[in-house]
Design a protein around this motif. Sequence first.
Motif, PDB file in Angstrom:
ATOM      1  N   SER A  67       0.701  -1.114   0.065  1.00 53.02           N
ATOM      2  CA  SER A  67      -0.161  -0.042   0.164  1.00 53.02           C
ATOM      3  C   SER A  67       0.999   1.074   0.004  1.00 53.02           C
ATOM      4  CB  SER A  67      -0.869   0.086   1.206  1.00 53.02           C
ATOM      5  OG  SER A  67      -1.910  -1.014   1.245  1.00 53.02           O
ATOM      6  N   ARG A  68       1.869   1.348   0.650  1.00 54.39           N
ATOM      7  CA  ARG A  68       2.736   2.553   0.947  1.00 54.39           C
ATOM      8  C   ARG A  68       3.516   2.715  -0.615  1.00 54.39           C
ATOM      9  NH1 ARG A  68       3.482   6.002   1.721  1.00 54.39           N
ATOM     10  NH2 ARG A  68       5.523   6.448   2.791  1.00 54.39           N
ATOM     11  N   PHE A  69       3.926   1.457  -1.184  1.00 52.04           N
ATOM     12  CA  PHE A  69       4.373   1.578  -2.331  1.00 52.04           C
ATOM     13  C   PHE A  69       3.600   2.266  -3.465  1.00 52.04           C
ATOM     14  CE2 PHE A  69       8.559  -1.224  -2.927  1.00 52.04           C
ATOM     15  CZ  PHE A  69       8.965  -0.878  -1.631  1.00 52.04           C
ATOM     16  N   HIS A  70       2.259   1.918  -3.401  1.00 46.96           N
ATOM     17  CA  HIS A  70       1.069   2.205  -4.128  1.00 46.96           C
ATOM     18  C   HIS A  70       0.983   3.923  -3.857  1.00 46.96           C
ATOM     19  CE1 HIS A  70      -3.167   2.848  -5.545  1.00 46.96           C
ATOM     20  NE2 HIS A  70      -2.836   1.952  -6.380  1.00 46.96           N
ATOM     21  N   GLU A  71       1.148   4.195  -2.592  1.00 45.25           N
ATOM     22  CA  GLU A  71       0.706   5.906  -2.470  1.00 45.25           C
ATOM     23  C   GLU A  71       1.989   6.511  -3.103  1.00 45.25           C
ATOM     24  OE1 GLU A  71       0.665   6.445   1.634  1.00 45.25           O
ATOM     25  OE2 GLU A  71      -0.730   4.969   1.945  1.00 45.25           O
TER      26      GLU A  71
END
Length: 882
Positions: free
Chosen positions: A141-145
Amino acid sequence: MSDAGYDHATVERRWQAAWDEADVYRTPDDVEDPTYVLGMYPYPSGKLHMGHVRNYTITDAYARYRRMHGDDVLHPMGWDAFGLPAENAAKERDTNPRDWTFDCIETMTDQMEAMGFGYDWDREITTCTPDYYQWNQWLFSRFHEEGLVERRDADVNWCPHCETVLADEQVEGEAELCWRCDTPVEQRELEQWFLKITEYADELLEAIDDLEGWPNSVRQMQRNWIGRQYGTELDFEIEGHGPVEAFTTRVDTIYGATFFALAPDHPISEELAEEDEDVRRFVEEEADPDGDEPNGVETGLTATNPVTGEEIPVYVADFVLSDVGTGALMAVPGHDERDHAFAEKKGLDIVPVIAPEPEDGEEPEAPDVEEAAFTEDGVLINSGEYSGLDSETARERLTEGIDSAEEAKQYQLRDWGISRQRYWGTPIPVVHCDDCGPVMVPEDDLPVELPEFINTTGNPLDAAEEWKQTSCPECGADATRETDTMDTFVDSSWYFLRYVSPDLADAPFDREQANDWMPVDQYVGGIEHAVMHLLYSRFFTKVLADHEGLEHREPFENLLAQGMVQLEGEKMSKSKGNVVSPQRIVEEYGADTARLFIMQAAQPDTAFDWSEEGVQSTYAFLTRLKGMVEEFAAEAPEGDDDAIASYVDAEIDATIAIASAEYDDLTFNKALRETQDLVRTLRQYSDYTEPHAETYERGLSAVVRLLAPVAPHLTEELYDELGGDGLVAEAAWPTAQVDRDHVAKRRRLVENTREDIRDIVEVAGIEDPKAIDVVIAPEWKYDALEIAIESDADNLIGELMGHTHIREEGDAAADYGQDLQAEREALSMTLDPDDEHAALESAAWLIEREFEAPVRVVGSEEVDDATLKNAEPGRPAIEIDD
């Protein structure tokens, strides 16, 4: 103590219990001198194999060594517990992957404990547990952000046997086989999740130069995989389709372009396939990018060369790949082997436009390109106004001179497709909503846990209907969960960070502690992970440095890729039936024997053959050492503190100095050889004379502590026998009173002297020497040697004669000066005269023992000039009375 052996099982159980009781390997969170030692964690396959034993003995020995130096050592262990093999094993046994995996972990944990590996088991991690894989989901999710996740259609590697997608790195060999099952890999188009590792391609490549603690071979493998190329992008006009961009690293060959080629899935190719039956048949049925020969189909279109204005035919060709460059290229058969093969097959023109560099004043001569392409740089010919330029200059000017051209770079590295159509992996934290599209699962709803395993064909998560049905986090409408799981290399791309705070409940790792412990000081694992695991770990570390406050951009400071353990020249393999069971070796000879043999057999990065005779010899060595210590403990000797004791003391110092340096360099085999040589010296000492108790005990104590990192159980027993305080695992590493350079000079002096005596005895035919004199060179020769080494004067003899005390030696000085002049490039410093005299005097007993004759070490003032003429620093004169 008999030579038959010792009760290793009792010894090992006793000291493993003592370590547990003393909590020797527990690492506190707050440390002053952190050292992080890590072996690549294993896949829990059921039993340890010898590759595991070697890997983990290396890290265990180094961790113990650093602990004895007073470091706070983090040496953890965990399990790379997700993966297709467990899923397949569960299907075959009609069980579930979780039970299979944890049964294997229990077995391997017991085996690791039996080997005496000193892990902080409080920090154990298991990647298939929700308290670990929730952080895979959080990181996704952080990579997606941060814009580092993308979902798109892509041609993927598909293993029909495993029924899952494979990363490029998981496709092996020219035959392109699945790395797990050796099934030929197919190409499919699927919608996939990607991590955008290419965003970090430049840094991943350029930072390799700073990885000075990594093997050069691994660094080069990483460079090759990233595969950055510089070149030129330029447009070719295709009739009816406008300008089409091509990438080339050899724009200097553009005058030799005789056709233009498009990838089968290039948009123009797909458009043509709808209209042209020949193109359709080729694209859908005949194109084989992995075939032995390039193949293609003519489209009837032409492309205009932007430099010459010439129109050249356009082909759809299977050797052009859409994800390499632009999926379109100018083809120059005269100067590219692949283009040459295609042109030969299709009967296309082959034109030379680059010639080899001519001799000065000569005209460049066109190479013969009919049989093979000329692929090197050279001088342009047949290239209009650019003829006569060298290739590099021509590339620069052509790029500047073509309107559509600009400098460009491309990579072999592709974004990392992490989607796997399997059950036993981390669920990708996404739900699919008809209105909102793919939506990230909110952090508060993590982890998305795996449902109960369903034994079915294909992806079991597709069959988990109740689990799949959910609601959209954004609009609340009915939605379905993503049924792909993550590539297990995601698990191993950051696991080393979880070890620093394995129980942390609100973040994947404690930032402050990670910044204290990272990077891993010493990482050990197989060369087979040189690309995938190491590259992905470097990528994750850089992303976490950019977005999560990690202060380090590289995960591993020093890397050792251990060699294989072989049997009769072949890698051990269950399929070959040539596996040696570590459990059998431990039961028959003990863990210390297995550890010591495997560490002394070869350098850690070198393959070696398992030898039952070598194991038996190692066991015999440990048995003899135990006997020596027990004999000393029962009755200490009462010998004198004499010259012989002085020699043994010097050898103890020498062994400590050398072994310590080898431990630092992880060349354990050399350290162990030195230690075993010291044991041999101590045995010779006790056989020759009554040893001096303090010297002999110091030698035994040094041996025990030098062996402790590799043979920890028996050395605890022997340390206790010698009256050591506490545990040897926590004892101080022995220290030497000399450095390694001094040791080398002293040993070279003694060995050269013994060899010279042997030569004289043999050449002169002396059968029974009556006495041997070893004559030290006069002090002025030592001065002359030092002057010669430090001097850069052309006339060395003249410089030597400028020193009064040397000039006063007359002809002797002139003769020695000539010798120094002749050997000038090979000169090296020796011990000074007093140290040389002391070293030879202390070693005289070895000469007396060998030749059964009394030995005198004589100073220069005690002999005549004729004898002194032969005495040189580091090479005393020898006088033998027969």
